[in-house]
Motif scaffolding. Structure first.
Motif, short mmCIF file in Angstrom:
data_model
loop_
_atom_site.label_atom_id
_atom_site.label_comp_id
_atom_site.label_asym_id
_atom_site.label_seq_id
_atom_site.Cartn_x
_atom_site.Cartn_y
_atom_site.Cartn_z
N ILE A 68 18.61 12.62 -24.64
CA ILE A 68 18.52 13.26 -23.02
C ILE A 68 18.02 14.10 -22.41
O ILE A 68 17.76 14.12 -21.54
CB ILE A 68 20.02 13.42 -23.46
CG1 ILE A 68 21.58 12.38 -23.69
CG2 ILE A 68 21.02 13.47 -22.18
CD1 ILE A 68 22.66 12.91 -24.20
N LEU A 72 16.38 13.31 -19.15
CA LEU A 72 17.23 13.70 -17.97
C LEU A 72 15.92 14.60 -17.27
O LEU A 72 15.66 14.78 -15.97
CB LEU A 72 17.95 14.30 -18.26
CG LEU A 72 19.16 14.82 -17.31
CD1 LEU A 72 19.40 14.30 -15.78
CD2 LEU A 72 20.52 15.74 -17.48
N SER A 75 13.28 12.66 -15.63
CA SER A 75 13.83 12.16 -14.25
C SER A 75 13.83 13.09 -13.85
O SER A 75 13.72 13.00 -12.07
CB SER A 75 14.76 11.29 -14.38
OG SER A 75 15.50 12.02 -15.12
N GLN A 104 15.66 -0.51 -10.58
CA GLN A 104 17.56 0.15 -10.78
C GLN A 104 18.32 -0.98 -11.01
O GLN A 104 19.34 -0.85 -11.51
CB GLN A 104 17.62 0.76 -9.36
CG GLN A 104 18.99 1.02 -9.93
CD GLN A 104 19.50 2.43 -10.75
OE1 GLN A 104 18.70 2.98 -11.26
NE2 GLN A 104 20.85 2.47 -11.17
N ALA A 130 17.21 6.55 -21.78
CA ALA A 130 17.65 8.04 -20.69
C ALA A 130 16.74 7.77 -19.05
O ALA A 130 17.38 8.25 -18.37
CB ALA A 130 17.36 9.22 -21.48
N SER A 134 18.55 7.47 -15.91
CA SER A 134 18.63 8.43 -15.08
C SER A 134 17.74 8.87 -13.84
O SER A 134 17.97 9.52 -13.29
CB SER A 134 18.92 9.44 -15.39
OG SER A 134 17.23 9.84 -16.42
N ILE A 184 21.56 14.69 -10.33
CA ILE A 184 21.63 15.22 -11.51
C ILE A 184 22.72 14.77 -12.14
O ILE A 184 22.81 14.61 -13.73
CB ILE A 184 20.78 16.52 -11.78
CG1 ILE A 184 19.45 16.50 -11.28
CG2 ILE A 184 20.95 17.31 -13.41
CD1 ILE A 184 18.78 18.08 -11.39
N SER A 187 22.85 11.41 -12.83
CA SER A 187 21.65 11.21 -13.44
C SER A 187 22.00 11.87 -15.04
O SER A 187 21.91 11.20 -16.17
CB SER A 187 20.34 11.31 -13.38
OG SER A 187 20.38 10.15 -11.82
N ALA A 188 22.90 12.49 -14.89
CA ALA A 188 23.57 13.35 -16.25
C ALA A 188 24.32 11.81 -17.44
O ALA A 188 23.77 11.95 -18.58
CB ALA A 188 24.35 14.72 -16.30
N LEU A 190 24.34 9.13 -16.73
CA LEU A 190 23.90 7.66 -17.51
C LEU A 190 22.79 8.34 -18.80
O LEU A 190 22.54 6.99 -18.77
CB LEU A 190 23.12 7.36 -15.87
CG LEU A 190 23.90 7.18 -14.73
CD1 LEU A 190 23.22 6.25 -13.44
CD2 LEU A 190 24.45 5.77 -15.11
N ALA A 191 22.24 9.32 -18.57
CA ALA A 191 21.22 9.45 -19.92
C ALA A 191 21.73 9.94 -20.65
O ALA A 191 21.03 8.67 -21.51
CB ALA A 191 20.61 10.71 -19.36
#
Lengths: 257, 263
Positions: A68, A72, A75, A104, A130, A134, A184, A187-188, A190-191
């Motif tokens: 992760i 992350l 990304s 996406q 991951a 993200s 972020i 995305s966290a 999602l990661a």
């Protein structure tokens, strides 16, 4: 006195109190044998399993956390860099952004087998998974932040005839930071999903542990894995929150973002 | 006549400004001059083009027709204060004041010391590390004023800077501006809605009507200026004269056949 304490607890810790009530109810329902323990093990059973298998669970959690963080982290770097590039060179944005949006929309679960073919089984595929899920929120949010710089501040800067670099580093990037942090944060979560899905397909980490426990009908171990992945996500949100507060000092009206 | 007359500091001739999509001129056929050392207040009803004129003087807008000539030495040292403070929210009070120097790559120990001195004079010495959101409206405006002064401008353009302040703070800021004018040899062009404020602060007042034309341009002379001046019959007579002109302009607008009022 008792009433005051109860009011204070409800005011300060409503979520913790709700969790305690939920766990107690769950424990009671299982103890009454209203649900079979092999379908829904009790919280104490899950805790016991977690303690018993802690070395294995801990190693899996570390492996997932590593994937992760890698996904992350990269990304964030790539998303911000691409956003700056798209912002600085509009023709590149117009040429490439539609494909980013298209990419996406493709579910990660459908790309994961392809990643295994390209990167093989194990962590590289998990990290790539991951990273891919993200990337877009960070890119899109940062780009929006750069494009939506306060026109009043832009006009203020114009008075002092700044160089393009000064404009980017002293105005546009700082004003995009709240957007970047929101990206972020999105995305966290999602990661974590990307890493677990990657591990389902490519093996390793909590995803593999959960999948193996499922095939063995070890629902208690499945729950342990789920709890650990939630803890990872919460820890990540906490770290991002701390960083946000540091970066958003001076913008008290934005700290609650 | 002691010799050749000096060139005006600001010379505006036949100025006209139209915005795309808006048929009528915001500023129309406007001409005036301002001598070196004088300060000018721009007065007029809402929408008469005061802010547009100030933005044209600063170069934030380009004229549709006509010319603006500013003495080159002054043109290099112009500063602008917007209607609202426009402080950069993530910079402290001191960092906001230092922004123009940073962007001009002129930040040095001397200029930083000058910024600190300005903030001290403006009563903000205990707020240096505060962020704008932690300051009151009056304090924010003083920071904006310090930011405009830190480059040691020859002329400063102020667009209704005190409009949002309470009366006491507004009076204090007016006196501060007059003090800075005499101490720093500062000239200003000051936009305001308030007749009393224009009479108090201006060596000259340029009154614009709703069509963006000059209705009246005259010098205002008082022996000295402090808040007590506002209580004198002479001051009030000038204010009443302008009130009368405002009323005449309103009745002209109402009486003009086919007058089109656009937003």
């Amino acid at each position: 006195m008792k009433n005051t304490l109860r009011a204070w607890l409800l005011e300060r810790y409503p979520a913790w109190i709700f969790l305690a009530v939920l766990l107690a109810a769950w424990e009671w329902v299982v103890a009454q044998q209203w649900v079979a323990p092999y379908l829904l093990p009790s919280p104490t059973q899950i805790a016991q399993t977690t303690v018993e298998l802690w070395p294995e669970i801990y190693a899996a959690t570390l492996s997932t956390a590593n994937s992760i963080a890698w996904g992350l982290g990269w990304s964030a770097v790539t998303g911000v860099t691409l956003a700056l590039l798209f912002f600085a060179i509009p023709i590149v944005r117009r040429a490439v952004l539609p494909f980013c949006i298209f990419f996406q929309t493709v579910p990660i679960i459908s790309i994961a087998p392809l990643l295994v073919i390209w990167f093989g089984f194990g962590q590289p595929t998990v990290r790539a998974s991951a990273f891919i899920v993200s990337l877009f929120p960070i890119l899109a949010n940062t780009l929006t932040g750069l494009q939506e710089t306060d026109p009043h501040l832009k006009e203020l800067f114009k008075l002092y005839r700044p160089s393009p670099w000064q404009l980017i580093f002293k105005l546009q990037i700082p004003s995009a930071i709240p957007y970047m942090l929101t990206g972020i944060k999105i995305s966290a979560g999602l990661a974590v999903i990307g890493a677990i899905v990657g591990e389902f397909i490519a093996g390793g980490g909590l995803g593999s542990l959960i999948d193996a426990a499922r095939t063995q009908q070890r629902v208690d171990l499945v729950f342990s894995g789920v709890v650990m992945s939630s803890v990872l996500a919460l820890l990540l949100v906490f770290i991002i929150e701390v960083v946000s507060r540091l970066l958003l000092r001076g913008r008290p009206y934005l700290r609650k973002l | 006549m002691t010799g050749q007359q000096a060139a005006p500091a600001i010379d505006v001739q036949g100025l006209r400004k139209c915005f795309p999509g808006n048929g009528h001129a915001v500023i129309d056929d406007l001409s005036f001059t301002l001598s070196a050392g004088d300060s000018l207040c721009l007065l007029g009803p809402s929408g008469c083009g005061k802010t547009t004129l100030l933005r044209l003087l600063m170069g934030l807008e380009a004229p549709t027709a006509g010319s603006i000539r500013i003495e080159p030495a002054l043109a290099q040292r112009m500063s602008y204060v917007f209607q609202e403070p426009r402080l950069v929210p993530w910079r402290t009070c001191l960092e906001n004041v230092l922004l123009p120097l940073e962007l001009a790559r002129q930040k040095s120990d001397t200029s930083s010391a000058y910024a600190l001195e300005l903030l001290r004079q403006l009563g903000l010495e205990d707020r240096l590390q505060h962020f704008p959101a932690e300051l009151s409206g009056g304090m924010q405006m003083r920071v904006a004023l310090a930011r405009a002064l830190v480059t040691q401008p020859g002329i400063i353009l102020l667009d209704e800077p005190f409009a949002a302040l309470d009366e006491r703070t507004r009076f204090r800021m007016q006196d501060l501006l007059l003090e800075l004018k005499s101490r720093l040899q500062l000239h200003y062009v000051f936009v305001t809605h308030s007749i009393a404020e224009a009479v108090y602060l201006g060596d000259h007042i340029l009154l614009l009507d709703r069509s963006g034309r000059a209705r009246d341009h005259r010098a205002i002379e008082f022996a000295g200026r402090d808040q007590l001046l506002k209580l004198t019959p002479g001051f009030n007579a000038v204010v009443q004269g302008y009130s009368q002109l405002f009323s005449e302009m309103e009745s002209d607008t109402a009486a003009a056949p086919g007058t089109e009022v656009r937003p």
